[in-house]
Scaffold this motif. Structure first.
Motif, PDB file in Angstrom:
ATOM      1  N   LYS A  89     -38.488 -37.786  -5.204  1.00  0.00           N
ATOM      2  CA  LYS A  89     -38.251 -36.880  -4.078  1.00  0.00           C
ATOM      3  C   LYS A  89     -38.391 -35.429  -4.502  1.00  0.00           C
ATOM      4  O   LYS A  89     -38.927 -34.600  -3.766  1.00  0.00           O
ATOM      5  CB  LYS A  89     -36.864 -37.132  -3.489  1.00  0.00           C
ATOM      6  CG  LYS A  89     -36.742 -38.448  -2.746  1.00  0.00           C
ATOM      7  CD  LYS A  89     -35.369 -38.576  -2.116  1.00  0.00           C
ATOM      8  CE  LYS A  89     -35.271 -39.881  -1.310  1.00  0.00           C
ATOM      9  NZ  LYS A  89     -33.933 -40.044  -0.689  1.00  0.00           N
ATOM     10  N   ASN A  90     -37.896 -35.088  -5.699  1.00  0.00           N
ATOM     11  CA  ASN A  90     -38.020 -33.720  -6.206  1.00  0.00           C
ATOM     12  C   ASN A  90     -39.486 -33.342  -6.404  1.00  0.00           C
ATOM     13  O   ASN A  90     -39.905 -32.216  -6.103  1.00  0.00           O
ATOM     14  CB  ASN A  90     -37.268 -33.581  -7.527  1.00  0.00           C
ATOM     15  CG  ASN A  90     -35.762 -33.656  -7.339  1.00  0.00           C
ATOM     16  OD1 ASN A  90     -35.264 -33.398  -6.235  1.00  0.00           O
ATOM     17  ND2 ASN A  90     -35.044 -34.026  -8.397  1.00  0.00           N
ATOM     18  N   ARG A 133     -44.859 -30.181  -1.860  1.00  0.00           N
ATOM     19  CA  ARG A 133     -44.884 -29.660  -0.490  1.00  0.00           C
ATOM     20  C   ARG A 133     -44.752 -28.139  -0.473  1.00  0.00           C
ATOM     21  O   ARG A 133     -45.472 -27.447   0.257  1.00  0.00           O
ATOM     22  CB  ARG A 133     -43.741 -30.276   0.314  1.00  0.00           C
ATOM     23  CG  ARG A 133     -43.778 -29.942   1.819  1.00  0.00           C
ATOM     24  CD  ARG A 133     -42.577 -30.491   2.538  1.00  0.00           C
ATOM     25  NE  ARG A 133     -41.359 -29.845   2.088  1.00  0.00           N
ATOM     26  CZ  ARG A 133     -40.946 -28.655   2.561  1.00  0.00           C
ATOM     27  NH1 ARG A 133     -41.679 -28.001   3.455  1.00  0.00           N
ATOM     28  NH2 ARG A 133     -39.825 -28.127   2.116  1.00  0.00           N
ATOM     29  N   GLU A 173     -41.059 -32.831  -2.982  1.00  0.00           N
ATOM     30  CA  GLU A 173     -40.637 -31.547  -2.418  1.00  0.00           C
ATOM     31  C   GLU A 173     -41.348 -30.396  -3.106  1.00  0.00           C
ATOM     32  O   GLU A 173     -41.765 -29.423  -2.466  1.00  0.00           O
ATOM     33  CB  GLU A 173     -39.120 -31.400  -2.575  1.00  0.00           C
ATOM     34  CG  GLU A 173     -38.549 -30.099  -2.030  1.00  0.00           C
ATOM     35  CD  GLU A 173     -38.637 -30.002  -0.524  1.00  0.00           C
ATOM     36  OE1 GLU A 173     -38.488 -28.882   0.000  1.00  0.00           O
ATOM     37  OE2 GLU A 173     -38.852 -31.045   0.139  1.00  0.00           O
TER      38      GLU A 173
END
Length: 337
Positions: free
Chosen positions: A3-4, A10, A7
């Motif tokens: 997830k990191n 992104r 992110e």
């Protein structure tokens, strides 16, 4: 961990997009100014008909908008353009005041550029913020804070310093300076009138641009004659040269593109970021112009540019903070109610 990383990617993509959009705005805006200046007063072209050039830019923009409108109807999944009828008499009547301001703004802008250097171009048109404050009070009866008034006074001081220093050079033109001031006034009035006129076209910016450019092609014709440009155009030695019309068309595309990339930059950033970007772009444009044209300027002339740039950026920042404060106060009042 995944997830990191997602992110992080992104955020990287977001900031890369912002960087490329801002760079596109800078390149398009600076290119437009230099192309127009080259057409108006270079040794190779030297058209000497700024209103005719403005008219042709409106023609190119109108053709682009018309083409996009037709393509959106035929291929709606590929092209998008708002529905509208520019030949509607009621719409024409309602938008005519805005189109008159639009015509004066573009015309005065190119008239100023025809007489002043690119290096002085920003200073000559730097009073837009000041006129906006004055007109907001006179028309809308909205008062401006003391901090904003101080910023405006500083802009005026920087403007007069720039004019004083420019008047010492052989390239100075009172006519170009006056047209620059008129362009700033027209832009300030246009900005105020735009808010009202957008309601007539369902808040569609591109539809408003389409109508303005189409109507301006008509309004520019008598102005071209009154400015004595008809004889200049007919006597122009390169009138039928393909390269000349290619350069004119490039100028028209640049005029249309600057509207598109401006809206795009505001969309991916914010109006505040766009204003700061425009201020920084003006600084870069001035430096590039002095190097490109080998303009040697005094220290005080550079100080005048810095004063205008800093004061303009400060005004934008102060207005942004005031808007945030007003928004917070309204939210607080709503919660109490």
């Amino acid at each position: 961990m995944y997830k990191n990383l997602e992110e992080h990617n992104r955020l990287v993509n977001k900031y890369l997009k912002i960087f490329f959009v801002v760079a596109l705005y800078w390149c398009t805006s600076i290119l437009t100014v230099f192309v127009n200046k080259h057409l108006l007063s270079s040794d190779a072209v030297n058209l000497g008909a700024p209103l005719f050039m403005s008219w042709y830019q409106c023609v190119v923009s109108t053709i682009i908008c018309f083409t996009m409108s037709r393509l959106s109807r035929k291929y709606p999944s590929v092209f998008t353009f708002p529905e509208g009828n520019p030949l509607d008499i009621d719409t024409f009547r309602k938008l005519l005041p805005l189109t008159v301001l639009y015509t004066l703004m573009i015309g005065a802008n190119n008239l100023s550029l025809a007489y002043v250097t690119v290096a002085f171009y920003y200073i000559g048109r730097s009073l837009t913020t000041v006129f906006s404050v004055v007109l907001t009070y006179l028309i809308l009866r909205q008062r401006t804070s003391f901090k904003c008034l101080v910023c405006c006074a500083t802009i005026v001081l920087g403007f007069w310093m720039g004019v004083d220093q420019e008047s010492l050079t052989q390239s100075f033109s009172w006519r170009g300076t006056i047209f620059g001031v008129l362009s700033s006034l027209a832009l300030a009035m246009y900005s105020i009138q735009t808010k009202k006129s957008l309601g007539y076209v369902n808040q569609e910016i591109w539809l408003l641009s389409y109508y303005n450019n189409l109507y301006s092609t008509v309004l520019f014709l008598p102005l071209i004659i009154l400015n004595g440009e008809l004889d200049t155009i007919l006597a122009y030695p390169h009138l039928w040269a393909p390269w000349f019309w290619a350069a004119m068309t490039l100028s028209g595309f640049c005029g249309f593109a600057i509207g598109f990339v401006t809206a795009l930059e505001i969309k991916v950033t914010s109006p505040l970021t766009h204003n700061i970007s425009g201020t920084a772009k003006a600084c870069a444009q001035t430096v590039i112009a002095t190097q490109y044209y080998n303009d040697v300027r005094s220290a005080i002339w550079w100080v005048s540019n810095i004063v205008v740039l800093v004061a303009s950026a400060a005004y934008t920042r102060v207005k942004q903070l005031e808007m945030v404060q007003q928004h917070q106060q309204r939210n607080a009042a709503t919660l109490k109610a």
